[in-house]
Structure formats: structure tokens, C-alpha cells
Design a protein around this motif. Structure first.
Motif, PDB file in Angstrom:
ATOM      1  N   ALA A   1       0.829  -1.203   0.000  1.00 39.27           N
ATOM      2  CA  ALA A   1       0.000   0.000   0.000  1.00 39.27           C
ATOM      3  C   ALA A   1       0.864   1.255   0.000  1.00 39.27           C
ATOM      4  CB  ALA A   1      -0.929  -0.009   1.205  1.00 39.27           C
ATOM      5  N   HIS A   2       1.972   1.215   0.754  1.00 45.34           N
ATOM      6  CA  HIS A   2       2.868   2.366   0.823  1.00 45.34           C
ATOM      7  C   HIS A   2       3.425   2.694  -0.558  1.00 45.34           C
ATOM      8  CE1 HIS A   2       6.176   5.001   1.981  1.00 45.34           C
ATOM      9  NE2 HIS A   2       7.015   4.162   1.400  1.00 45.34           N
ATOM     10  N   TYR A   3       3.942   1.684  -1.247  1.00 47.24           N
ATOM     11  CA  TYR A   3       4.550   1.938  -2.554  1.00 47.24           C
ATOM     12  C   TYR A   3       3.496   2.184  -3.633  1.00 47.24           C
ATOM     13  CZ  TYR A   3       9.172   0.875  -0.747  1.00 47.24           C
ATOM     14  OH  TYR A   3      10.352   0.934  -0.042  1.00 47.24           O
ATOM     15  N   ASP A   4       2.355   1.545  -3.528  1.00 51.82           N
ATOM     16  CA  ASP A   4       1.282   1.790  -4.493  1.00 51.82           C
ATOM     17  C   ASP A   4       0.792   3.230  -4.417  1.00 51.82           C
ATOM     18  OD1 ASP A   4       1.216  -0.598  -5.793  1.00 51.82           O
ATOM     19  OD2 ASP A   4      -0.425  -1.459  -4.620  1.00 51.82           O
ATOM     20  N   ALA A   5       0.862   3.810  -3.219  1.00 48.51           N
ATOM     21  CA  ALA A   5       0.433   5.196  -3.072  1.00 48.51           C
ATOM     22  C   ALA A   5       1.369   6.140  -3.822  1.00 48.51           C
ATOM     23  CB  ALA A   5       0.395   5.577  -1.593  1.00 48.51           C
ATOM     24  N   ILE A   6       2.620   5.708  -4.031  1.00 49.52           N
ATOM     25  CA  ILE A   6       3.583   6.513  -4.788  1.00 49.52           C
ATOM     26  C   ILE A   6       3.391   6.278  -6.281  1.00 49.52           C
ATOM     27  CG2 ILE A   6       6.042   6.919  -5.195  1.00 49.52           C
ATOM     28  CD1 ILE A   6       6.479   5.843  -2.295  1.00 49.52           C
ATOM     29  N   ALA A   7       3.298   5.011  -6.652  1.00 45.89           N
ATOM     30  CA  ALA A   7       3.048   4.631  -8.044  1.00 45.89           C
ATOM     31  C   ALA A   7       2.593   3.178  -8.051  1.00 45.89           C
ATOM     32  CB  ALA A   7       4.306   4.798  -8.899  1.00 45.89           C
TER      33      ALA A   7
END
Length: 273
Positions: free
Chosen positions: A239-245
Motif C-alpha cells: 500500500a505504501h509503494y502503491d500510493a507513490i506509483a
């Protein structure tokens, strides 16, 4: 039935026995006996067998005694306050209230000092929860550090992290947070621009990633691969990285794996070593 006609073991209807009174006001029966002996609170009556019986007025007086005792008034002075009609009990309580407020302020300062001492004596991040959020951002959860300790607290890497973190100041942590933010931004930019895992640019980012982890403990290529796996498997990291891209977590793991392979580590069998 009068009190005098009751059996010794029969509780009176118009009063409370010592035991019931003690339970009601939160003191011991011995304390009530003592206060009766010194004349501070004498019960209204006794049973035929000589047992003390406390009435409503007695219980009310007991509560006033407890208030004065709680704020530090000596028992002898409490008696005078309650019995001397010339004493303004309300004015006295106002003075005692002011003293209590001062005491509370001192105790709060002491609690704050103890909290700081505990924080400074604890391994790991020596920052208050508020400082952690200020430095690492609004998404930071101070509880994450405790979760990490529960998960890895027995490892050599955690011991190394705790030793390094204990020597870091708030300014040091700000530098770490800034470096992490810059790396994350560069990873997102590289992913969106189509940088391929295994390329020179991707390998350089993988090395920066490993160096960032090595701020906390010496991170081998195999360890980096193990950490990279969590980016894919752990919903929180995803979720953390998906929020970036969207998809950045899988791409970052591929970048880490390709760089590890170039340094002789098989990503498929890499273990924490």
C-alpha cells in the motif's frame, strides 16, 4: 426493633457496622477504631454487644475527614477544622485546592522527566512520538518501532540498529528521513520513466537502497532481497509503494533481485545472512 435489642451478629437497620462502614468509605476497620478513640469520628451508637454503629452524619463526617487527609492535613488539625465553628472550612479548602494544583503541576513535570529518562535509556529511536511524526511525516506510526522490536528484537541486526540509533540526535534522524524521502522520490521517478531492472540506473538505485538500510545495520545483498520480498508480500508495504506509483513495490523488488544476482546472490534462494 431498637439497636439495643439486636443480636450481636445482626446488622442494624438504622446504622452501619464498622465493617460495612469501612468498606463503604475505603478505610480499614482498625482506622475507624483509631479515629473513634481519638475523638475524630465517634459513631452515633452501639449495639447491645458494644459494636459501633455509624449513622448518615457519621459517614458524611468520615468523607470530610478523608478529603482533608488526602490533601495532607494532620488528623489533629482535621478535628479542629470540623469542630471549631470559628474556622471557615470553605476558605481552608480553597487554600488546600491551590496547594493541590501546585502539587499536580510538580508531579506532571516529574512524570515528564521520568518519561524522558525512560526514552533515553531505551534502545532504538530516542525521539518522542511527536518528534517521530514531525520528522518522518504524518503517515508515520510511532508504534511501528515497537512492532519491529517485537519481530526482530532478538537478532544481531536489531542489536546493531539499537546501538546506532541510540547515538543519533534529532538532526541525524532528520537527515535520514530526508535521504529516505529523496530515494523514494527517485525510485518512483525511475519506475514511471520505464527504467529496466538490471540497468545501470536501476543498479545504482538498488545500491542506494541497500546503503539506506545499512544506516541501521549492515545489510548484505541477501538481506536486501529478503527485505524486498516483504515489499511484495506485506500489504502495508504494498500500500505504501502503491500510493507513490501503482506497481512500484514489484518493480523495486525486481531491481533489488537483479542487482543481487549481479553480485553473485541467487534471489530465489537468498536467506537472511
Amino acid at each position: 426493633m431498637r439497636i439495643e435489642d439486636r443480636r450481636p451478629d445482626e446488622p442494624p437497620a438504622d446504622g452501619l457496622t464498622v465493617g460495612r462502614t469501612a468498606a463503604l468509605v475505603g478505610v480499614s476497620a482498625k482506622t475507624l477504631h483509631h479515629w473513634d478513640t481519638i475523638g475524630l469520628v465517634r459513631p452515633v451508637g452501639r449495639t447491645r454487644a458494644g459494636y459501633r454503629v455509624y449513622g448518615d452524619d457519621d459517614v458524611a463526617r468520615l468523607h470530610r475527614v478523608l478529603v482533608y487527609r488526602e490533601i495532607g492535613v494532620p488528623l489533629a488539625a482535621i478535628g479542629r477544622l470540623l469542630d471549631d465553628p470559628a474556622v471557615d472550612a470553605r476558605e481552608h479548602l480553597h487554600r488546600q485546592r491551590g496547594r493541590l494544583v501546585d502539587r499536580i503541576s510538580r508531579l506532571e513535570r516529574m512524570v515528564g522527566a521520568v518519561d524522558r529518562m525512560l526514552l533515553e535509556s531505551k534502545p532504538g529511536i530516542r525521539l518522542t512520538p511527536g518528534e517521530q511524526v514531525e520528522i518522518f511525516g504524518a503517515d508515520w506510526q510511532p508504534g511501528w518501532a515497537e512492532e519491529a522490536e517485537e519481530r526482530w528484537g532478538g537478532t544481531d541486526q536489531w542489536a546493531q540498529y539499537a546501538e546506532r540509533a541510540a547515538g543519533m540526535s534529532a538532526e541525524d534522524w532528520k537527515d535520514v528521513a530526508a535521504a529516505t524521502e529523496a530515494l523514494t522520490a527517485d525510485l518512483g521517478g525511475a519506475y514511471r520513466s520505464g527504467v529496466a531492472p538490471g540497468s545501470d540506473v536501476a543498479d545504482a538505485l538498488a545500491e542506494r537502497h541497500r546503503a539506506q538500510i545499512s544506516t541501521y545495520f549492515d545489510c548484505t545483498y541477501a538481506m536486501q532481497v529478503c527485505i524486498g520480498r516483504t515489499y511484495v508480500a506485506d500489504p502495508g508495504y504494498a500500500a505504501h509503494y502503491d500510493a507513490i506509483a501503482p506497481g512500484l513495490n514489484s518493480w523495486l523488488f525486481a531491481v533489488i533481485a537483479a542487482n543481487a544476482r549481479a553480485h553473485g546472490v541467487d534471489p530465489e534462494s537468498a536467506a537472511w545472512e
